[in-house]
Scaffold this motif. Structure first.
Motif, PDB file in Angstrom:
ATOM      1  N   ASN A  34      81.442  55.724  71.791  1.00  0.00           N
ATOM      2  CA  ASN A  34      81.989  54.669  71.634  1.00  0.00           C
ATOM      3  C   ASN A  34      82.478  53.886  70.509  1.00  0.00           C
ATOM      4  N   ASP A  35      84.067  53.941  70.597  1.00  0.00           N
ATOM      5  CA  ASP A  35      84.801  53.526  69.295  1.00  0.00           C
ATOM      6  C   ASP A  35      84.827  51.783  69.711  1.00  0.00           C
ATOM      7  N   TYR A  36      84.795  51.652  71.258  1.00  0.00           N
ATOM      8  CA  TYR A  36      85.756  50.030  71.211  1.00  0.00           C
ATOM      9  C   TYR A  36      83.601  49.309  71.898  1.00  0.00           C
ATOM     10  N   ILE A  37      83.296  48.016  71.100  1.00  0.00           N
ATOM     11  CA  ILE A  37      82.295  47.969  72.036  1.00  0.00           C
ATOM     12  C   ILE A  37      82.329  46.516  72.182  1.00  0.00           C
ATOM     13  N   ASP A  38      82.108  45.832  73.438  1.00  0.00           N
ATOM     14  CA  ASP A  38      82.820  44.395  73.340  1.00  0.00           C
ATOM     15  C   ASP A  38      81.253  43.948  74.218  1.00  0.00           C
ATOM     16  N   ILE A  39      80.323  43.233  73.967  1.00  0.00           N
ATOM     17  CA  ILE A  39      79.521  43.063  74.394  1.00  0.00           C
ATOM     18  C   ILE A  39      79.314  41.238  74.513  1.00  0.00           C
ATOM     19  N   SER A  40      80.407  40.978  73.855  1.00  0.00           N
ATOM     20  CA  SER A  40      80.689  39.560  74.066  1.00  0.00           C
ATOM     21  C   SER A  40      80.260  38.683  74.843  1.00  0.00           C
ATOM     22  N   ARG A  41      79.836  37.108  74.539  1.00  0.00           N
ATOM     23  CA  ARG A  41      79.463  35.946  75.939  1.00  0.00           C
ATOM     24  C   ARG A  41      78.545  36.486  76.894  1.00  0.00           C
ATOM     25  N   MET A  58      84.589  51.885  65.385  1.00  0.00           N
ATOM     26  CA  MET A  58      85.475  51.209  65.147  1.00  0.00           C
ATOM     27  C   MET A  58      85.688  49.726  65.112  1.00  0.00           C
ATOM     28  N   TRP A  59      85.325  48.830  66.513  1.00  0.00           N
ATOM     29  CA  TRP A  59      85.177  48.129  67.125  1.00  0.00           C
ATOM     30  C   TRP A  59      83.965  47.424  67.856  1.00  0.00           C
ATOM     31  N   LEU A  60      83.263  45.848  67.380  1.00  0.00           N
ATOM     32  CA  LEU A  60      82.501  45.573  67.313  1.00  0.00           C
ATOM     33  C   LEU A  60      82.282  44.420  68.152  1.00  0.00           C
ATOM     34  N   ILE A  62      80.029  41.809  69.387  1.00  0.00           N
ATOM     35  CA  ILE A  62      78.371  40.997  69.824  1.00  0.00           C
ATOM     36  C   ILE A  62      78.449  39.360  69.893  1.00  0.00           C
ATOM     37  N   ASN A  63      79.169  38.605  70.030  1.00  0.00           N
ATOM     38  CA  ASN A  63      78.887  37.535  69.900  1.00  0.00           C
ATOM     39  C   ASN A  63      78.801  36.465  71.530  1.00  0.00           C
ATOM     40  N   PRO A  64      78.959  35.023  71.589  1.00  0.00           N
ATOM     41  CA  PRO A  64      77.330  34.743  71.070  1.00  0.00           C
ATOM     42  C   PRO A  64      76.227  34.788  72.691  1.00  0.00           C
ATOM     43  N   ASN A  65      75.681  36.035  71.721  1.00  0.00           N
ATOM     44  CA  ASN A  65      74.255  37.000  73.008  1.00  0.00           C
ATOM     45  C   ASN A  65      72.780  35.869  71.897  1.00  0.00           C
ATOM     46  N   LYS A  66      71.808  36.452  72.409  1.00  0.00           N
ATOM     47  CA  LYS A  66      70.712  36.284  71.753  1.00  0.00           C
ATOM     48  C   LYS A  66      69.679  37.232  70.806  1.00  0.00           C
ATOM     49  N   ILE A  67      70.846  37.899  70.192  1.00  0.00           N
ATOM     50  CA  ILE A  67      70.380  38.708  69.397  1.00  0.00           C
ATOM     51  C   ILE A  67      69.998  38.625  67.683  1.00  0.00           C
ATOM     52  N   ASP A  68      68.660  39.365  68.138  1.00  0.00           N
ATOM     53  CA  ASP A  68      68.114  38.889  66.152  1.00  0.00           C
ATOM     54  C   ASP A  68      67.426  39.674  65.732  1.00  0.00           C
ATOM     55  N   GLY A  69      67.036  39.987  64.967  1.00  0.00           N
ATOM     56  CA  GLY A  69      67.248  41.060  63.563  1.00  0.00           C
ATOM     57  C   GLY A  69      67.682  41.240  62.726  1.00  0.00           C
ATOM     58  N   ALA A  70      67.950  41.656  61.724  1.00  0.00           N
ATOM     59  CA  ALA A  70      68.448  42.399  60.462  1.00  0.00           C
ATOM     60  C   ALA A  70      69.962  42.834  61.152  1.00  0.00           C
ATOM     61  N   MET A  71      71.220  43.107  60.246  1.00  0.00           N
ATOM     62  CA  MET A  71      72.329  44.251  60.492  1.00  0.00           C
ATOM     63  C   MET A  71      71.658  45.192  60.269  1.00  0.00           C
ATOM     64  N   SER A  83      85.100  43.207  63.810  1.00  0.00           N
ATOM     65  CA  SER A  83      83.704  43.273  63.740  1.00  0.00           C
ATOM     66  C   SER A  83      83.200  41.356  63.815  1.00  0.00           C
ATOM     67  N   ASP A  84      82.363  41.056  65.133  1.00  0.00           N
ATOM     68  CA  ASP A  84      81.794  39.791  65.237  1.00  0.00           C
ATOM     69  C   ASP A  84      80.057  39.530  65.872  1.00  0.00           C
ATOM     70  N   LEU A  85      79.723  39.097  64.880  1.00  0.00           N
ATOM     71  CA  LEU A  85      78.222  39.117  65.449  1.00  0.00           C
ATOM     72  C   LEU A  85      77.295  38.230  65.385  1.00  0.00           C
ATOM     73  N   SER A  86      78.782  36.759  65.165  1.00  0.00           N
ATOM     74  CA  SER A  86      78.944  35.307  65.148  1.00  0.00           C
ATOM     75  C   SER A  86      77.628  34.775  66.343  1.00  0.00           C
ATOM     76  N   TYR A  87      77.406  33.287  65.992  1.00  0.00           N
ATOM     77  CA  TYR A  87      76.550  32.922  67.184  1.00  0.00           C
ATOM     78  C   TYR A  87      75.374  34.045  68.034  1.00  0.00           C
ATOM     79  N   ASN A  88      74.422  34.310  67.558  1.00  0.00           N
ATOM     80  CA  ASN A  88      73.476  35.195  67.598  1.00  0.00           C
ATOM     81  C   ASN A  88      72.091  34.802  66.605  1.00  0.00           C
ATOM     82  N   ARG A  89      70.606  34.920  66.482  1.00  0.00           N
ATOM     83  CA  ARG A  89      70.114  34.924  65.774  1.00  0.00           C
ATOM     84  C   ARG A  89      69.451  35.542  64.732  1.00  0.00           C
TER      85      ARG A  89
END
Length: 100
Positions: A34-41, A58-60, A62-71, A83-89
């Protein structure tokens, strides 16, 4: 119920804007192409630091979900165009790679 959708091959790569839950092991993994992953909202809950990332991403988004941990440290080696990792934990430091 999957009414009002246009399901296709892209469904596995772009299930954004739903109320999906669980772990997204279908999308992530070193051997995935996969080069494009969009699981946002959505409502995904998993630890991002345990996810193995393919070098083809190349495209990630994952905003906003309830994803935690470190990058994951492997993120520093990705050639991300977006990349948009905003509004997670998420917590911890942002991995920084060297590019020439």
């Amino acid at each position: 119920m999957v009414s009002s959708n246009m399901l296709s091959r892209k469904f596995c790569e772009d299930p954004s804007w739903n109320r999906l839950q669980g772990y997204t092991s279908l999308l992530f993994g070193v051997n995935k192409t996969n080069d494009y992953i969009d699981i946002s909202r959505n409502l995904f809950e998993f630890n991002l630091s345990r996810v193995e990332l393919s070098q083809s991403i190349m495209w990630l988004d994952i905003n906003p979900n309830k994803i935690d941990g470190a990058m994951p440290e492997a993120m520093k080696d990705l050639l991300l165009q977006f990349s948009d990792l905003s509004y997670n934990r998420l917590c911890g430091e942002i991995p920084v790679g060297e590019r020439s």
